[in-house]
Design a protein around this motif. Structure first.
Motif, PDB file in Angstrom:
ATOM      1  N   VAL A   1      70.250  73.373  10.043  1.00  0.00           N
ATOM      2  CA  VAL A   1      69.704  73.029  10.033  1.00  0.00           C
ATOM      3  C   VAL A   1      69.005  73.950  11.803  1.00  0.00           C
ATOM      4  O   VAL A   1      70.112  74.868  12.421  1.00  0.00           O
ATOM      5  CB  VAL A   1      69.465  71.827  10.756  1.00  0.00           C
ATOM      6  N   VAL A   2      67.382  75.079  10.885  1.00  0.00           N
ATOM      7  CA  VAL A   2      67.413  76.088  12.048  1.00  0.00           C
ATOM      8  C   VAL A   2      65.835  75.157  12.121  1.00  0.00           C
ATOM      9  O   VAL A   2      65.083  75.822  13.731  1.00  0.00           O
ATOM     10  CB  VAL A   2      66.776  77.562  11.521  1.00  0.00           C
ATOM     11  N   THR A   3      65.366  74.129  11.840  1.00  0.00           N
ATOM     12  CA  THR A   3      63.966  73.636  12.770  1.00  0.00           C
ATOM     13  C   THR A   3      64.741  73.433  13.808  1.00  0.00           C
ATOM     14  O   THR A   3      65.795  72.714  14.473  1.00  0.00           O
ATOM     15  CB  THR A   3      63.716  72.437  11.672  1.00  0.00           C
ATOM     16  N   GLN A   4      63.158  73.335  14.941  1.00  0.00           N
ATOM     17  CA  GLN A   4      63.470  72.991  16.582  1.00  0.00           C
ATOM     18  C   GLN A   4      63.848  71.831  16.427  1.00  0.00           C
ATOM     19  O   GLN A   4      63.376  70.927  16.057  1.00  0.00           O
ATOM     20  CB  GLN A   4      62.087  73.011  16.858  1.00  0.00           C
ATOM     21  N   SER A   5      64.527  71.372  17.315  1.00  0.00           N
ATOM     22  CA  SER A   5      65.169  69.346  17.328  1.00  0.00           C
ATOM     23  C   SER A   5      63.958  68.854  17.856  1.00  0.00           C
ATOM     24  O   SER A   5      64.461  67.331  17.432  1.00  0.00           O
ATOM     25  CB  SER A   5      66.851  70.107  18.366  1.00  0.00           C
ATOM     26  N   CYS A   6      62.517  69.229  18.405  1.00  0.00           N
ATOM     27  CA  CYS A   6      62.125  68.752  19.341  1.00  0.00           C
ATOM     28  C   CYS A   6      61.156  68.157  18.409  1.00  0.00           C
ATOM     29  O   CYS A   6      60.620  67.261  17.445  1.00  0.00           O
ATOM     30  CB  CYS A   6      61.607  69.204  20.948  1.00  0.00           C
ATOM     31  N   ASP A   7      61.334  68.742  16.611  1.00  0.00           N
ATOM     32  CA  ASP A   7      60.064  68.856  15.758  1.00  0.00           C
ATOM     33  C   ASP A   7      61.183  67.544  15.127  1.00  0.00           C
ATOM     34  O   ASP A   7      60.621  66.258  14.207  1.00  0.00           O
ATOM     35  CB  ASP A   7      59.675  69.360  14.803  1.00  0.00           C
ATOM     36  N   LEU A   8      62.318  67.705  15.020  1.00  0.00           N
ATOM     37  CA  LEU A   8      62.665  66.848  14.916  1.00  0.00           C
ATOM     38  C   LEU A   8      63.244  65.071  14.824  1.00  0.00           C
ATOM     39  O   LEU A   8      62.525  64.565  14.997  1.00  0.00           O
ATOM     40  CB  LEU A   8      64.477  66.985  14.410  1.00  0.00           C
ATOM     41  N   GLU A   9      62.779  65.119  16.232  1.00  0.00           N
ATOM     42  CA  GLU A   9      63.502  63.997  16.962  1.00  0.00           C
ATOM     43  C   GLU A   9      62.050  63.944  17.592  1.00  0.00           C
ATOM     44  O   GLU A   9      62.079  62.018  17.606  1.00  0.00           O
ATOM     45  CB  GLU A   9      63.929  64.718  19.030  1.00  0.00           C
ATOM     46  N   ASN A  10      61.453  64.394  16.709  1.00  0.00           N
ATOM     47  CA  ASN A  10      59.564  63.675  17.313  1.00  0.00           C
ATOM     48  C   ASN A  10      58.966  63.656  15.864  1.00  0.00           C
ATOM     49  O   ASN A  10      57.433  62.821  15.976  1.00  0.00           O
ATOM     50  CB  ASN A  10      58.287  65.116  18.209  1.00  0.00           C
ATOM     51  N   LYS A  11      59.760  64.025  15.130  1.00  0.00           N
ATOM     52  CA  LYS A  11      58.948  63.072  13.673  1.00  0.00           C
ATOM     53  C   LYS A  11      57.949  64.132  13.547  1.00  0.00           C
ATOM     54  O   LYS A  11      56.878  63.400  12.943  1.00  0.00           O
ATOM     55  CB  LYS A  11      59.131  61.603  13.274  1.00  0.00           C
ATOM     56  N   LYS A  12      57.884  65.279  13.570  1.00  0.00           N
ATOM     57  CA  LYS A  12      56.948  66.062  13.320  1.00  0.00           C
ATOM     58  C   LYS A  12      57.223  67.181  12.247  1.00  0.00           C
ATOM     59  O   LYS A  12      55.720  67.968  11.086  1.00  0.00           O
ATOM     60  CB  LYS A  12      56.411  67.468  14.287  1.00  0.00           C
ATOM     61  N   VAL A  13      58.183  67.121  11.395  1.00  0.00           N
ATOM     62  CA  VAL A  13      58.171  67.578  10.194  1.00  0.00           C
ATOM     63  C   VAL A  13      58.622  66.151   8.645  1.00  0.00           C
ATOM     64  O   VAL A  13      59.529  65.825   9.165  1.00  0.00           O
ATOM     65  CB  VAL A  13      58.920  68.838  10.173  1.00  0.00           C
ATOM     66  N   ASP A  14      58.072  66.759   7.312  1.00  0.00           N
ATOM     67  CA  ASP A  14      58.772  66.475   6.753  1.00  0.00           C
ATOM     68  C   ASP A  14      59.882  67.210   5.871  1.00  0.00           C
ATOM     69  O   ASP A  14      60.589  65.775   5.335  1.00  0.00           O
ATOM     70  CB  ASP A  14      57.321  65.918   5.290  1.00  0.00           C
ATOM     71  N   HIS A  15      59.814  68.033   6.126  1.00  0.00           N
ATOM     72  CA  HIS A  15      61.018  69.239   5.750  1.00  0.00           C
ATOM     73  C   HIS A  15      61.660  69.470   6.624  1.00  0.00           C
ATOM     74  O   HIS A  15      60.809  70.185   7.823  1.00  0.00           O
ATOM     75  CB  HIS A  15      60.498  69.649   4.038  1.00  0.00           C
ATOM     76  N   VAL A  16      62.756  69.673   6.390  1.00  0.00           N
ATOM     77  CA  VAL A  16      63.854  70.521   7.192  1.00  0.00           C
ATOM     78  C   VAL A  16      64.258  71.966   6.661  1.00  0.00           C
ATOM     79  O   VAL A  16      64.517  72.452   5.189  1.00  0.00           O
ATOM     80  CB  VAL A  16      64.994  69.614   7.442  1.00  0.00           C
ATOM     81  N   ALA A  17      63.268  72.893   7.190  1.00  0.00           N
ATOM     82  CA  ALA A  17      64.328  73.728   6.950  1.00  0.00           C
ATOM     83  C   ALA A  17      66.366  74.310   7.212  1.00  0.00           C
ATOM     84  O   ALA A  17      66.235  73.857   9.096  1.00  0.00           O
ATOM     85  CB  ALA A  17      63.378  75.399   7.887  1.00  0.00           C
ATOM     86  N   LEU A  18      66.395  75.166   6.314  1.00  0.00           N
ATOM     87  CA  LEU A  18      68.033  75.338   6.429  1.00  0.00           C
ATOM     88  C   LEU A  18      68.319  76.379   6.035  1.00  0.00           C
ATOM     89  O   LEU A  18      67.897  77.284   4.962  1.00  0.00           O
ATOM     90  CB  LEU A  18      68.955  74.409   5.841  1.00  0.00           C
ATOM     91  N   CYS A  19      69.636  76.879   6.742  1.00  0.00           N
ATOM     92  CA  CYS A  19      70.250  78.249   5.836  1.00  0.00           C
ATOM     93  C   CYS A  19      71.472  77.990   5.815  1.00  0.00           C
ATOM     94  O   CYS A  19      72.946  77.187   5.815  1.00  0.00           O
ATOM     95  CB  CYS A  19      69.951  79.117   7.175  1.00  0.00           C
ATOM     96  N   PRO A  20      71.837  78.919   4.824  1.00  0.00           N
ATOM     97  CA  PRO A  20      72.931  79.162   4.124  1.00  0.00           C
ATOM     98  C   PRO A  20      74.517  79.461   5.018  1.00  0.00           C
ATOM     99  O   PRO A  20      74.011  80.094   5.827  1.00  0.00           O
ATOM    100  CB  PRO A  20      73.359  79.177   2.930  1.00  0.00           C
ATOM    101  N   ILE A  21      75.545  78.979   5.327  1.00  0.00           N
ATOM    102  CA  ILE A  21      76.729  79.377   6.236  1.00  0.00           C
ATOM    103  C   ILE A  21      77.841  79.249   4.976  1.00  0.00           C
ATOM    104  O   ILE A  21      78.216  78.049   4.268  1.00  0.00           O
ATOM    105  CB  ILE A  21      76.712  78.095   7.323  1.00  0.00           C
ATOM    106  N   TYR A  22      78.475  79.917   5.340  1.00  0.00           N
ATOM    107  CA  TYR A  22      80.201  80.531   4.725  1.00  0.00           C
ATOM    108  C   TYR A  22      80.665  80.935   5.765  1.00  0.00           C
ATOM    109  O   TYR A  22      80.470  81.838   6.821  1.00  0.00           O
ATOM    110  CB  TYR A  22      79.938  81.682   4.144  1.00  0.00           C
ATOM    111  N   PRO A  23      82.262  80.497   4.620  1.00  0.00           N
ATOM    112  CA  PRO A  23      83.215  81.133   6.022  1.00  0.00           C
ATOM    113  C   PRO A  23      83.142  82.955   5.806  1.00  0.00           C
ATOM    114  O   PRO A  23      83.296  82.891   4.671  1.00  0.00           O
ATOM    115  CB  PRO A  23      84.576  80.365   5.535  1.00  0.00           C
ATOM    116  N   LEU A  24      84.132  83.248   6.809  1.00  0.00           N
ATOM    117  CA  LEU A  24      83.295  85.162   6.371  1.00  0.00           C
ATOM    118  C   LEU A  24      84.147  85.465   5.376  1.00  0.00           C
ATOM    119  O   LEU A  24      84.328  86.267   4.682  1.00  0.00           O
ATOM    120  CB  LEU A  24      84.524  85.233   8.306  1.00  0.00           C
TER     121      LEU A  24
END
Length: 173
Positions: A50-73
């Motif tokens: 998750v890359v969306t700011q925690s405060c936006d998630l906690e305060n329900k300011k977003v309907d969609h969450v921005a995420l980036c893929p994460i891989y083992p090296l």
């Protein structure tokens, strides 16, 4: 002394730095807009952070969450041949590849060969309801801790705030 990069969390609450394994993502590779007809798309499964700011998630300011893929090296190396050497990873580790960020492994933080690679160049946006339900269905998941979360957030911001100038100030001679 090894710092604790990650903590275990449970439940539906989301925060920046949450590592969510096995998320469903639509796969649009190789698809152009052929017509206005409804097209069935394939679904992939991916580990995302998750890359969306925690405060936006906690305060329900977003309907969609921005995420980036994460891989083992090692997995990232298998799909990106130019990263199959230590010199390339050292450049990434130093922060000189803005689209990539290294995080220590949750289980082997002292081993740089077990690092996780975040690709800021591939951002996904998924509904918060789906992600909350998915997070809740996981027995446990990892959450990036401070100060590593702030460093991660800053690296993500740097990726977007880059400005290329057509010319600069001439060197002093």
């Amino acid at each position: 002394m090894i710092q604790t990069w990650w903590t275990h969390v449970t439940g539906a609450g989301l925060a920046q730095g949450d590592l969510l394994s096995d998320c469903l993502l639509p796969d649009f590779r190789g698809r152009g807009r052929e017509s206005d007809e409804t097209v069935e798309e394939e679904l992939d499964r991916a580990s995302l952070i998750v890359v969306t700011q925690s405060c936006d998630l906690e305060n329900k300011k977003v309907d969609h969450v921005a995420l980036c893929p994460i891989y083992p090296l090692t997995e990232f190396e298998n799909i990106n041949d130019k990263f199959k050497n230590k010199k390339a990873w050292e450049i990434v580790r130093k922060g000189q590849v803005p689209a990539l960020h290294l995080l220590a492994s949750p289980t082997q933080p002292e081993s740089n060969l077990d690092c996780l690679v975040v690709d800021f160049g591939q951002i996904a946006s998924l509904p918060i309801g789906y992600l909350s339900n998915h997070a809740d269905s996981l027995e446990q998941r990892w959450r990036l801790g401070s100060p590593f979360l702030e460093h991660f957030s800053q690296a993500f911001a740097r990726f977007f705030m880059r400005v290329g100038l057509p010319s600069g100030i001439a060197p002093f001679k």
